[in-house]
Structure formats: structure tokens, C-alpha cells
Design an enzyme around this catalytic site. Structure first.
Site, PDB file in Angstrom:
ATOM      1  N   VAL A  54      13.124   3.437  11.366  1.00 21.34           N
ATOM      2  CA  VAL A  54      14.197   4.150  12.058  1.00 21.34           C
ATOM      3  C   VAL A  54      15.500   3.957  11.300  1.00 21.34           C
ATOM      4  O   VAL A  54      15.953   2.830  11.106  1.00 21.34           O
ATOM      5  CB  VAL A  54      14.366   3.663  13.509  1.00 21.34           C
ATOM      6  CG1 VAL A  54      15.486   4.431  14.202  1.00 21.34           C
ATOM      7  CG2 VAL A  54      13.061   3.798  14.284  1.00 21.34           C
ATOM      8  N   LYS A  65      11.485   8.747  15.920  1.00 19.05           N
ATOM      9  CA  LYS A  65      12.411   7.616  15.888  1.00 19.05           C
ATOM     10  C   LYS A  65      12.989   7.336  17.269  1.00 19.05           C
ATOM     11  O   LYS A  65      13.123   6.168  17.668  1.00 19.05           O
ATOM     12  CB  LYS A  65      13.519   7.892  14.875  1.00 19.05           C
ATOM     13  CG  LYS A  65      13.018   8.044  13.451  1.00 19.05           C
ATOM     14  CD  LYS A  65      14.091   8.598  12.524  1.00 19.05           C
ATOM     15  CE  LYS A  65      13.552   8.824  11.121  1.00 19.05           C
ATOM     16  NZ  LYS A  65      14.549   9.464  10.231  1.00 19.05           N
ATOM     17  N   ALA A  84       0.857  -1.187   0.000  1.00 21.53           N
ATOM     18  CA  ALA A  84       0.000   0.000   0.000  1.00 21.53           C
ATOM     19  C   ALA A  84       0.893   1.236   0.000  1.00 21.53           C
ATOM     20  O   ALA A  84       1.624   1.486   0.958  1.00 21.53           O
ATOM     21  CB  ALA A  84      -0.910   0.005   1.228  1.00 21.53           C
ATOM     22  N   GLY A 131      16.449   4.198   8.201  1.00 21.47           N
ATOM     23  CA  GLY A 131      16.504   3.620   6.860  1.00 21.47           C
ATOM     24  C   GLY A 131      17.094   2.234   6.806  1.00 21.47           C
ATOM     25  O   GLY A 131      16.558   1.282   7.368  1.00 21.47           O
ATOM     26  N   GLU A 165      11.842  18.279   2.364  1.00 23.86           N
ATOM     27  CA  GLU A 165      10.508  18.420   1.788  1.00 23.86           C
ATOM     28  C   GLU A 165      10.185  19.901   1.559  1.00 23.86           C
ATOM     29  O   GLU A 165      10.828  20.798   2.121  1.00 23.86           O
ATOM     30  CB  GLU A 165       9.468  17.826   2.736  1.00 23.86           C
ATOM     31  CG  GLU A 165       9.663  16.351   3.043  1.00 23.86           C
ATOM     32  CD  GLU A 165       9.336  15.454   1.856  1.00 23.86           C
ATOM     33  OE1 GLU A 165       8.649  15.927   0.930  1.00 23.86           O
ATOM     34  OE2 GLU A 165       9.786  14.299   1.865  1.00 23.86           O
ATOM     35  N   LEU A 172       2.817   3.584  -3.322  1.00 17.75           N
ATOM     36  CA  LEU A 172       3.847   3.367  -4.334  1.00 17.75           C
ATOM     37  C   LEU A 172       4.636   4.643  -4.573  1.00 17.75           C
ATOM     38  O   LEU A 172       4.892   5.049  -5.707  1.00 17.75           O
ATOM     39  CB  LEU A 172       3.225   2.865  -5.649  1.00 17.75           C
ATOM     40  CG  LEU A 172       2.650   1.446  -5.623  1.00 17.75           C
ATOM     41  CD1 LEU A 172       2.028   1.112  -6.977  1.00 17.75           C
ATOM     42  CD2 LEU A 172       3.727   0.427  -5.265  1.00 17.75           C
ATOM     43  N   THR A 183       8.370   6.598  -3.516  1.00 21.92           N
ATOM     44  CA  THR A 183       9.735   6.146  -3.808  1.00 21.92           C
ATOM     45  C   THR A 183      10.059   4.836  -3.110  1.00 21.92           C
ATOM     46  O   THR A 183      10.671   3.940  -3.692  1.00 21.92           O
ATOM     47  CB  THR A 183      10.750   7.220  -3.403  1.00 21.92           C
ATOM     48  OG1 THR A 183      10.589   7.542  -2.011  1.00 21.92           O
ATOM     49  CG2 THR A 183      10.579   8.476  -4.242  1.00 21.92           C
ATOM     50  N   LYS A 237       7.199   5.716  11.047  1.00 12.78           N
ATOM     51  CA  LYS A 237       7.648   6.026  12.419  1.00 12.78           C
ATOM     52  C   LYS A 237       6.651   6.894  13.179  1.00 12.78           C
ATOM     53  O   LYS A 237       6.498   6.762  14.379  1.00 12.78           O
ATOM     54  CB  LYS A 237       9.034   6.672  12.394  1.00 12.78           C
ATOM     55  CG  LYS A 237       9.109   8.155  12.059  1.00 12.78           C
ATOM     56  CD  LYS A 237       9.031   8.479  10.592  1.00 12.78           C
ATOM     57  CE  LYS A 237      10.259   8.022   9.846  1.00 12.78           C
ATOM     58  NZ  LYS A 237      10.259   8.440   8.422  1.00 12.78           N
ATOM     59  N   ASP A 295      10.679  14.509  13.352  1.00 11.27           N
ATOM     60  CA  ASP A 295      11.003  13.214  12.746  1.00 11.27           C
ATOM     61  C   ASP A 295      11.982  12.445  13.629  1.00 11.27           C
ATOM     62  O   ASP A 295      11.799  11.247  13.896  1.00 11.27           O
ATOM     63  CB  ASP A 295      11.593  13.432  11.358  1.00 11.27           C
ATOM     64  CG  ASP A 295      12.077  12.156  10.714  1.00 11.27           C
ATOM     65  OD1 ASP A 295      11.242  11.383  10.227  1.00 11.27           O
ATOM     66  OD2 ASP A 295      13.305  11.924  10.695  1.00 11.27           O
TER      67      ASP A 295
END
Length: 430
Positions: free
Chosen positions: A134, A207, A10, A136, A192, A12, A14, A107, A203
Site C-alpha cells: 500500500v 489497497k 521470488a 509504496g 501499464e 526479479l 523492477t 495488494k 488497484d
């Protein structure tokens, strides 16, 4: 070989697109590690007509992502939509209630609802996996939950946001201001269009809340994370940090103290020789301190399609092969309610920069206030003279408690000669 594990994806974007791509590209390797094939049988995303460079032939398209949760031909749902509530949360809960395991990179969802979702996963006898949430591609979740299980962890900390680390690195290397480097990061795709979650520390706090729960066995408590970002960091502060022998990093730190667990995200000055100070650009690093193992360093790319999809697929392979563990290392019912260490009692050194009118007696007034609050100055730098004009004065302190430092700064800010709110960065001994 056993029958295939059937996966629905669920989202799509990157990460989701790269997950589908890698599952197809490395199908044989994945099957050999999982003990059976792993097949994507269904996907869902906002736009069906968008060209994602994917071959979706033989894969069902679902206009409604929630329908993936109840399909009879799906064993695992990969939730790569994002967001702490809404469709993502409903999808995860519905899938687990239907007896399906879930893999997520979300996260924010886990930071706000992790403990409740862990209970629901256990009640349904399914797996909720989140290595990709967390840092990557760095396997820090697995390291804390399984590799370091014999250790009593005293502290886990690190650079948890590549956007902020890129900005601070570029500011130091170029001498440019925060706003200029942020704009560059947005152009390069590292930040972003709305960078709030990154540059305000949210962010990283999401994490850290997960790492703390894993490290110390307590319920996820995002509200307990003291959170500050990097908007106030100036090129002048970065230059002074270099002069004092430090680098500025946005760190997330969770630590066990005699007063309880303290969780914090804020800019830190760390000695140039510290391993964490050498982590530059968009890279992440997480360090854990255990009584048996000592200090461990986990380093790599913390975001991006490839690293994050790699972590997602690692979780899928674990599910396919029957490997699993409680969401936060121990059964949800055994997660403790953490005792929060008072923020005011935290001790450490501090960097302070003042913008003051250059006239006799100003420094005497500043040092008198610091003396009254039991703040001891370690070093000071004043660059140049400009009588009766605004000049910077930078200083560092010996170890002092947070409450005393804040009271001193509040009193210093009231001085007529002080032209701007004092800038303060905590010095962390790592």
C-alpha cells in the site's frame, strides 16, 4: 552479532531487482539496524538470461519459485511476483506452512485472501509483512497498526494510485482529454499497456480494503468496496471543478458510520485548499483521523522500484530484529465481520454536468425533478448560448443522500432535451 537472516526473493522485476540491489549496497547499514546481517541466498524469476544489472554471484538461482518455500537455507521469502492467485498465493502459503516468514508487495493477493493468510501466518508462528503493498514507500501500514494503536480511527482516506493522480493532474494542467493523457502516461511508464486495474479503480480498491481492515479491525472485505474509476472524467468537468473551487481526485475512503463501515473508491471533488488537493502527479497521500491524534498526513511516492523496495526491506529488517505484530493489528480470530453501511444512505454534495438542447424550459424541467427528489441546487454555470444546439450546464447541490441524487439523475436523463447521460462527481468535505 547474530547469525545472518537468509532471504529468498521470488520475482526479479523492477521491485525485486531493486530489493536485491539495495540489500547488497546497504548491507552494513541494514545489519546495524537489524542486529545481524541480512543475506540474499536464492532468487527466482521467469528469465534467467535477462540482464538486470545485478551481481548474482554467490546467490542460487531457482527455476521453480515454489522451491524457495521449502529450502532449509531460507528464513524469509520475499514474494514479488504479483497476482491474487496462482504461483504467488501457493508460494506464500507453502512458505508459511514450512515455518518461513513472508514479505510481499502483493495488494491483490491480500485484498482477496488476507484474512485467511493472516490465520495461516499465526497458526505457523511466522510473520506476514506487507508494507510495500500500500502506497509504496509511505509507511502507512506500520503507522496504522502500531503508531496509531491507541486511537479509535474514524476515517482513513487518500490518493492510492499514482497513475490516476498523474492523469488527472496532467488533464487539469494541459486541458487535454483523458485518452491523450493516458497514452502519454503509458509512454512515460506511469501506466501499464493494459491500464484497467489503475484507471478503473481496482488497484486503489485493493489497497483501501487493507487500510480499512487495519483501521477498523475487521476481516478484509474487498467485495464491500464500492469502486469507480476515472475513464468518464472529461477535461470539461475538470475545468468546471476549478471554476467551482474544487480539484478532482480519485480517492479511496474508508469510514466508520453509525450504520457500519463504508468503503469506497471513486472520483471526488475536494476543495482546492484541502491538503489532499495539493498532492499532484504520481505522488500518493494517505490521511487518517483518530480521536487522540486528530488528522495525520502521510505523503510520498506510491510506486516505483526504489520506494517499494525500501518498504520491502523495512519489513525484512523488522523480521531480522524480532519486531512483529499481528497481520492486521489484532489476532485474526478477533477480526470482526464488518457491518456494511448502505450505499444509498450516504450523504454529501454533488457536481452534475448536463449536455442539453438550448431551448426555453429545459432548466425548469431539471430543477422540478430535483425538487421532487428533495435535491437542493447550490450553484449553476451555463457557458454561452447556442439556441437549439447542445450546450453544457454544470451545477452543484447541497447535501443530499445518494439514493435521492441517483433517482433525480435517472429522471433527468429521460428528458428529451438531455443529449448525454448526466455526468456526476461526489463532492467530499475533507
Amino acid at each position: 552479532m547474530s547469525e545472518a537472516l537468509r532471504v529468498a526473493v521470488a520475482g526479479l522485476g523492477t521491485v525485486g531487482a531493486e530489493t536485491v540491489r539495495l540489500l547488497a549496497k546497504r548491507r552494513e547499514v541494514i545489519a546495524s539496524h537489524a542486529g545481524r546481517p541480512v543475506d540474499v541466498v536464492a532468487v527466482s524469476a521467469r528469465s534467467r538470461g535477462k540482464d538486470r544489472g545485478l551481481d548474482l554471484s554467490g546467490i542460487d538461482w531457482a527455476d521453480d519459485p515454489l522451491s524457495l518455500a521449502t529450502r532449509d537455507d531460507v528464513d524469509v521469502v520475499c514474494e514479488l511476483i504479483g497476482g491474487s492467485d496462482g504461483v504467488a498465493k501457493t508460494l506464500v502459503e507453502t512458505a508459511m506452512a514450512a515455518g518461513k516468514s513472508v514479505v510481499t508487495a502483493n495488494k491483490a493477493l491480500l485484498a482477496h485472501h488476507g484474512s485467511d493468510l493472516a490465520r495461516k501466518a499465526e497458526a505457523g508462528g511466522v510473520t506476514l509483512a506487507y508494507e510495500a503493498a500500500v502506497a509504496g514507500g509511505i509507511p502507512i501500514i506500520r503507522a496504522l497498526r502500531e503508531g496509531l494503536v491507541v486511537n479509535e480511527v474514524s476515517r482513513v482516506y487518500g490518493i492510492l494510485n499514482g497513475t490516476c493522480n498523474y492523469i488527472l493532474t496532467a488533464m487539469r494542467e494541459s486541458g487535454r482529454a483523458f485518452d491523450d493523457v493516458l497514452a502519454e502516461a503509458q509512454e512515460l511508464g506511469y501506466a501499464e499497456a493494459d491500464p484497467t486495474f489503475d484507471v478503473d479503480g481496482i488497484d486503489a480498491a485493493h489497497k483501501l480494503a487493507l487500510l480499512s481492515a487495519l483501521a477498523f479491525g475487521h476481516a478484509v472485505d474487498f467485495k464491500a468496496v464500492h469502486t469507480e474509476g476515472i475513464r468518464s472524467i472529461s477535461a470539461l468537468d475538470i475545468a468546471y471543478a476549478e471554476e467551482f473551487g474544487y480539484r478532482i481526485k480519485l480517492l479511496g475512503i474508508a469510514e466508520r458510520t453509525p450504520e457500519g463501515i463504508r468503503q469506497r473508491v471513486h472520483p471526488c471533488m475536494v476543495a482546492k485548499a484541502a491538503p489532499i488537493a495539493q498532492v499532484e502527479g504520481v505522488f500518493n497521500a494517505v490521511m487518517a483521523e483518530g480521536d487522540a491524534v486528530g488528522t495525520t498526513l502521510h505523503y510520498g511516492r506510491g510506486a516505483g522500484a526504489g520506494p517499494t523496495a525500501s518498504a520491502v526491506i523495512g519489513d525484512v529488517v523488522d523480521i531480522a530484529s524480532g519486531r512483529g505484530a499481528p497481520v492486521f493489528g489484532v489476532p485474526a480470530e478477533r477480526l470482526s465481520t464488518s457491518r456494511e453501511a448502505p450505499w444509498e444512505s450516504m450523504r454529501g454534495g454533488y457536481y452534475v454536468r448536463l449536455m442539453v438542447i438550448d431551448r426555453p424550459g429545459v432548466l425548469a424541467d431539471v430543477t422540478a425533478i430535483m425538487r421532487d427528489q428533495n435535491v437542493s441546487m447550490e450553484s449553476m454555470v451555463q457557458r454561452g448560448r447556442d439556441p437549439h444546439e447542445k450546450v453544457p450546464v454544470a451545477l452543484t447541490t447541497h447535501e443530499v443522500d445518494e439514493a435521492s441524487m441517483r433517482k433525480a439523475l435517472a429522471d433527468i436523463a429521460k428528458l428529451d432535451a438531455v443529449q448525454e447521460p448526466p455526468a456526476m462527481i461526489r463532492i467530499v468535505d475533507l
